[in-house]
Design a protein around this motif. Structure first.
Motif, PDB file in Angstrom:
ATOM      1  N   VAL A 153      -0.098  -7.002 -11.952  1.00  0.00           N
ATOM      2  CA  VAL A 153      -0.637  -5.704 -11.248  1.00  0.00           C
ATOM      3  C   VAL A 153      -1.270  -6.319 -10.527  1.00  0.00           C
ATOM      4  O   VAL A 153      -1.514  -5.696  -9.426  1.00  0.00           O
ATOM      5  N   ALA A 154      -0.616  -7.775  -9.961  1.00  0.00           N
ATOM      6  CA  ALA A 154      -1.502  -8.118  -8.768  1.00  0.00           C
ATOM      7  C   ALA A 154      -0.887  -7.482  -7.394  1.00  0.00           C
ATOM      8  O   ALA A 154      -1.447  -7.567  -6.423  1.00  0.00           O
ATOM      9  N   ILE A 155       0.824  -8.049  -7.787  1.00  0.00           N
ATOM     10  CA  ILE A 155       1.817  -7.762  -6.695  1.00  0.00           C
ATOM     11  C   ILE A 155       1.746  -5.941  -6.875  1.00  0.00           C
ATOM     12  O   ILE A 155       1.585  -6.147  -5.268  1.00  0.00           O
ATOM     13  N   ALA A 156       1.664  -5.093  -7.475  1.00  0.00           N
ATOM     14  CA  ALA A 156       1.274  -3.942  -7.126  1.00  0.00           C
ATOM     15  C   ALA A 156       0.464  -3.640  -6.329  1.00  0.00           C
ATOM     16  O   ALA A 156       0.553  -2.389  -5.811  1.00  0.00           O
ATOM     17  N   ARG A 157      -0.803  -3.808  -7.047  1.00  0.00           N
ATOM     18  CA  ARG A 157      -1.571  -3.615  -6.113  1.00  0.00           C
ATOM     19  C   ARG A 157      -2.007  -3.865  -4.499  1.00  0.00           C
ATOM     20  O   ARG A 157      -1.856  -3.308  -3.199  1.00  0.00           O
ATOM     21  N   ALA A 158      -1.265  -4.925  -4.092  1.00  0.00           N
ATOM     22  CA  ALA A 158      -0.908  -5.514  -2.818  1.00  0.00           C
ATOM     23  C   ALA A 158      -0.029  -4.511  -2.192  1.00  0.00           C
ATOM     24  O   ALA A 158      -0.501  -4.645  -0.620  1.00  0.00           O
ATOM     25  N   ILE A 159       0.941  -3.825  -2.803  1.00  0.00           N
ATOM     26  CA  ILE A 159       1.550  -3.511  -1.999  1.00  0.00           C
ATOM     27  C   ILE A 159       1.099  -2.399  -1.944  1.00  0.00           C
ATOM     28  O   ILE A 159       1.058  -1.699  -0.935  1.00  0.00           O
TER      29      ILE A 159
END
Ligand code: ADP
Ligand code: ADP
Length: 236
Positions: A153-159
């Motif tokens: 979730v955190a990676i998807a958000r940052a991207i």
């Protein structure tokens, strides 16, 4: 053109020299992998890039301009965003709400502010599905997801919210084989499609080779290998 250029960076903690003469370039649209054993200096290197620590010697340049970041906020203002294992998610807030927390935390502007809840839900659902996460109810608190899922979730958000440089610290460490594959593919796509410069810290040479355009191996605080993908051959 390079976004980040580190030249001859050194960092000491008192008498301990953690980095010596480290040079490194991060380019738009490329994945730069940083490998190295425990104690090699990986955390120190990314903490300098992300504004958590200041370098002792050498030059850190962003878009050709020398910088010294006093805080992660200053790095974020230049579009440099890090996803750590300790994630900036609010456990009790719904999953979709955490996803859009990114737009306020990391950009604080743009069209996202004007989205209605149904659209935010839809975007969160689409991005998480691309990463292989299917949750029945995005209203459930993000704290109910597994550690690996929260990482995703955190990676998807940052991207999704458009970091120019995205620092991923061991993003696949808590993930299974299938999930790792999806996350790695998503990371590579983000670099190609959005022109993100990705710094990918990993212990796993196989994962590095799957997505890397550029490879840096640190050993005892120094650069042991700096090679582009084209320069790597199995014979030597
Ligand atoms: P890695 O992330 O590759 O494991 P680190 O950057 O954490 O490497 O550590 C590099 C060296 O710096 C190690 O010798 C480590 O013990 C030392 N070090 C890291 N952080 C500190 C600190 N806050 N104080 C003193 N020494 C540190
Ligand atoms: P990780 O292994 O999760 O990357 P770090 O290596 O960054 O974690 O270390 C976690 C914390 O411990 C950091 O605040 C770091 O500064 C500190 N630390 C790491 N190594 C040392 C050390 N040799 N001496 C003192 N503090 C250290």
């Amino acid at each position: 053109a390079p976004i980040i250029q580190l030249t001859d960076i050194g960092k000491s903690y008192g008498n301990i020299s953690a980095l010596r003469g480290v040079s490194m370039t991060v380019r738009s649209g490329e994945v730069t992998c940083v490998l190295g054993d425990n104690g090699a200096g990986k955390s120190t290197l990314i903490s300098i890039i992300a504004g958590l620590r200041e370098h002792s010697t050498g030059t850190y340049a962003v878009d050709g301009e020398a910088v010294t970041f006093g805080s992660p906020r200053e790095a974020l203002d230049r579009g440099i965003s890090a996803v750590y294992q300790t994630l900036a998610l609010v456990p009790l807030l719904p999953i979709w709400r955490n996803f859009f927390l990114g737009s306020e935390l990391t950009i604080g502007r743009g069209p996202f502010r004007r989205l209605d809840i149904a659209s935010m839900w839809e975007i969160t659902d689409r991005e998480l599905r691309r990463m292989g996460i299917h949750v029945a109810d995005l209203d459930q608190p993000v704290g109910t997801l597994s550690g690996g899922q929260r990482q995703v979730v955190a990676i998807a958000r940052a991207i999704h919210f458009g970091a120019r440089v995205l620092i991923l610290d061991e993003p696949t460490a808590a993930l299974g084989v299938a999930q790792s594959g999806l996350v790695l593919r998503y990371i590579a796509q983000a670099a190609r499609e959005h022109g993100t410069g990705v710094i990918f810290i990993t212990h796993n040479p196989h994962h590095a080779y799957m997505v890397g355009d550029h490879f840096i191996i640190l050993a005892r605080g120094e650069v042991e290998l700096d090679a582009a993908r084209d320069g790597l051959t199995l014979e030597n």
